[in-house]
Design an enzyme around this catalytic site. Structure first.
Site, mmCIF file in Angstrom:
data_model
loop_
_atom_site.group_PDB
_atom_site.id
_atom_site.type_symbol
_atom_site.label_atom_id
_atom_site.label_comp_id
_atom_site.label_asym_id
_atom_site.label_seq_id
_atom_site.Cartn_x
_atom_site.Cartn_y
_atom_site.Cartn_z
ATOM 1 N N PHE A 11 0.822 -1.201 0.000
ATOM 2 C CA PHE A 11 0.000 0.000 0.000
ATOM 3 C C PHE A 11 0.871 1.274 0.000
ATOM 4 C CE2 PHE A 11 -1.737 2.798 3.506
ATOM 5 C CZ PHE A 11 -2.410 3.663 2.653
ATOM 6 N N ASP A 31 9.202 -7.096 -3.718
ATOM 7 C CA ASP A 31 8.023 -7.470 -2.940
ATOM 8 C C ASP A 31 7.781 -8.972 -3.077
ATOM 9 O OD1 ASP A 31 5.431 -5.405 -2.005
ATOM 10 O OD2 ASP A 31 5.211 -7.569 -1.894
ATOM 11 N N GLY A 36 1.511 -7.393 -0.254
ATOM 12 C CA GLY A 36 1.572 -6.510 -1.420
ATOM 13 C C GLY A 36 0.797 -7.147 -2.575
ATOM 14 N N TYR A 149 4.793 -7.116 17.594
ATOM 15 C CA TYR A 149 5.036 -6.196 16.473
ATOM 16 C C TYR A 149 5.792 -4.961 16.956
ATOM 17 C CZ TYR A 149 3.964 -3.105 12.538
ATOM 18 O OH TYR A 149 4.050 -2.240 11.479
#
Ligand code: UDP
Length: 319
Positions: A11, A31, A36, A149
């Site tokens: 994005f 990618d 993606g 995270y």
């Protein structure tokens, strides 16, 4: 100038590629197409200055060859989205830590400038606001996967910082606060594309918790312009910057605003966190960035209001 964008079909990566091409940079997007999507960059493939390489940042040989060919690296490849992290924490940890280490090591090998994208998740449960770059991180137990995270991204920041301090790798760190815009999918949990999709389909809007928690949403176009300016500014090296909007909105208000703008028949449905994510899930109640530092260095100021952002995404989703 030639740049490598890891996560270039994602994005944010795809918007960054677009903006860099407009500024006459040559762009290689790496990618693995995990989150993606090919369609994010399909319109760029006709541009001879754009190249898409399908592969992972964990592939040493590939990353070595690509870093050697470019002047600057924008490292965006990461496993993101709270739902994805809660569902697949191991993948999120390895991609984020090993991937960043790999890219930084190659930046060191070939002495290339690198911008590392971090996140407002770094601040954890610190509800003070606006949050400054050197404010404290307040985290829950490491066994609550939500914090994996935040921790992985903190390790990325530490790596980037010490590669600069100890080995002289010119690195810049940015912490992105709730970046939204066209091409973002609600599939991994992001609230804005999800609410807009629900509203356009006249389905219930799924507000988690009380909906009193607040966030500040920034348009991806404002973010990518700031990323490029930071890379072009030598004084940004060795520093960390918040990037975000200061227009604070509660999630409940956001749902109401989206219903209004889309003229939807949707009703709000309140869902407890333990049902939405997992037992004992902890959410951030507030997250507002102090953006004084980036404002002083590059004159950063978001140009889209929340209303304009919602309208832009509605237009994209309706298209
Ligand atoms: N959220 C929600 N409904 C959804 C998805 C998210 O109420 O369908 C809430 C979520 O609990 C959080 C806020 O919206 O309080 C922002 O969530 P998002 O995952 O977009 O970003 P982050 O939590 O990383 O700020």
């Amino acid at each position: 100038m030639k740049v490598l964008i890891t996560g270039g079909a994602g994005f944010i990566g795809s918007h960054l590629a677009e903006e860099l091409l407009k500024k006459k940079y040559q762009v290689i997007a790496l990618d693995d197409l995990s989150t993606g999507r090919m369609e994010n960059v399909a319109h760029l493939k006709v541009n001879p200055d754009f190249e898409l390489v399908v592969g992972t940042v964990l592939n040493e040989h590939l990353v070595d060859k690509l870093v050697e060919r470019v002047d600057v690296i924008f490292h965006l490849a990461a496993a993101v989205g709270v739902e994805l992290i809660v569902k697949r924490p191991l993948e999120s940890l390895t991609t984020n830590i090993k991937g960043s280490e790999m890219v930084l090591e190659m930046a060191y090998r070939y002495n290339k400038k690198i911008l590392i994208t971090s996140t407002s998740e770094i601040y954890g449960k610190n509800v003070n606001g606006p949050l400054k770059e050197n404010d404290d991180r307040i985290l829950g137990s490491p066994l609550k996967v939500r914090w994996s995270y935040s921790t992985a991204k903190a390790v990325d920041e530490m790596l980037a910082y010490v590669y600069w301090k100890e080995k002289g790798v010119p690195s810049v760190i940015v912490r992105l606060f709730n970046t939204v815009g066209p091409r973002q999918t609600g599939y991994y949990g992001m609230v804005v594309p999800r609410f807009i999709e629900q509203a356009l389909k006249n389905k219930p809007i799924t507000v988690f918790g009380t909906g009193k928690q607040t966030r500040c949403f920034i348009h991806v176009k404002d973010v990518v312009k700031a990323l490029i300016k930071l890379v072009e500014e030598s004084k940004a090296v060795g520093e960390v910057f918040n990037i975000g909007s200061q227009e604070e909105v509660s999630i409940e208000q956001l749902a109401k605003e989206i219903i209004k703008i889309t003229k939807s028949k949707s009703k709000i449905e309140y869902i407890p966190y333990e049902k939405a994510y997992e037992e004992g899930f902890e959410d951030m109640q507030r997250r507002v960035p102090d953006t004084g530092k980036i404002n002083r260095l590059i004159g950063f100021k978001p140009s889209y209001t929340l209303k304009q952002i919602i309208e832009d995404i509605v237009k994209y989703q309706n298209w």
